[in-house]
Design a protein around this motif. Sequence first.
Motif, short mmCIF file in Angstrom:
data_model
loop_
_atom_site.label_atom_id
_atom_site.label_comp_id
_atom_site.label_asym_id
_atom_site.label_seq_id
_atom_site.Cartn_x
_atom_site.Cartn_y
_atom_site.Cartn_z
N THR A 40 0.84 -1.17 -0.04
CA THR A 40 0.14 -0.01 0.04
C THR A 40 1.00 1.20 -0.08
O THR A 40 1.88 1.48 0.74
N GLN A 41 0.56 2.19 -0.91
CA GLN A 41 1.34 3.50 -0.96
C GLN A 41 0.92 4.44 -0.07
O GLN A 41 -0.28 4.63 0.23
N SER A 42 2.11 4.92 0.82
CA SER A 42 2.01 6.02 1.67
C SER A 42 2.85 7.21 1.52
O SER A 42 3.42 7.70 0.20
N THR A 43 3.12 8.00 2.29
CA THR A 43 4.12 9.32 2.10
C THR A 43 5.06 9.19 3.15
O THR A 43 4.69 8.87 4.28
N PRO A 44 6.10 9.85 2.91
CA PRO A 44 7.24 9.87 4.12
C PRO A 44 6.35 10.87 5.34
O PRO A 44 6.99 10.51 6.44
N GLU A 45 5.57 11.60 5.27
CA GLU A 45 4.91 12.30 6.26
C GLU A 45 4.03 11.60 6.88
O GLU A 45 3.70 11.71 8.06
N ALA A 46 3.47 10.44 6.51
CA ALA A 46 2.59 9.96 7.12
C ALA A 46 2.69 8.35 6.79
O ALA A 46 1.99 7.55 5.69
#
Length: 89
Positions: A40-46
């Motif tokens: 699942t894709q996320s972001t470095p901030e979350a």
Amino acid sequence: NQLIPVVVGGPQDTFAPNSVVAAVGDVIQFQFSNGNHTATQSTPEAPCTPLANGMNSGHIPFQDGQTDVGTFNMPVTSAAPMFIFCATG
């Protein structure tokens, strides 16, 4: 273009390898091991929050003794970094 395998799950519930470098046109093949996992894709901030409209394999179950490995192929369409995690549990 190349196929780049990444094993999801296993004894430590990790991605192996945990980092890859891919070019546009390559395909990352997530190969699911013991358990019920996702890519699942996320972001470095979350980092453990699914990205809205991001890439998500959905749950790919695997049971001990199973002979065929579930896979999810993700074509690489951008050179920008992506952050992927398992959203199970």
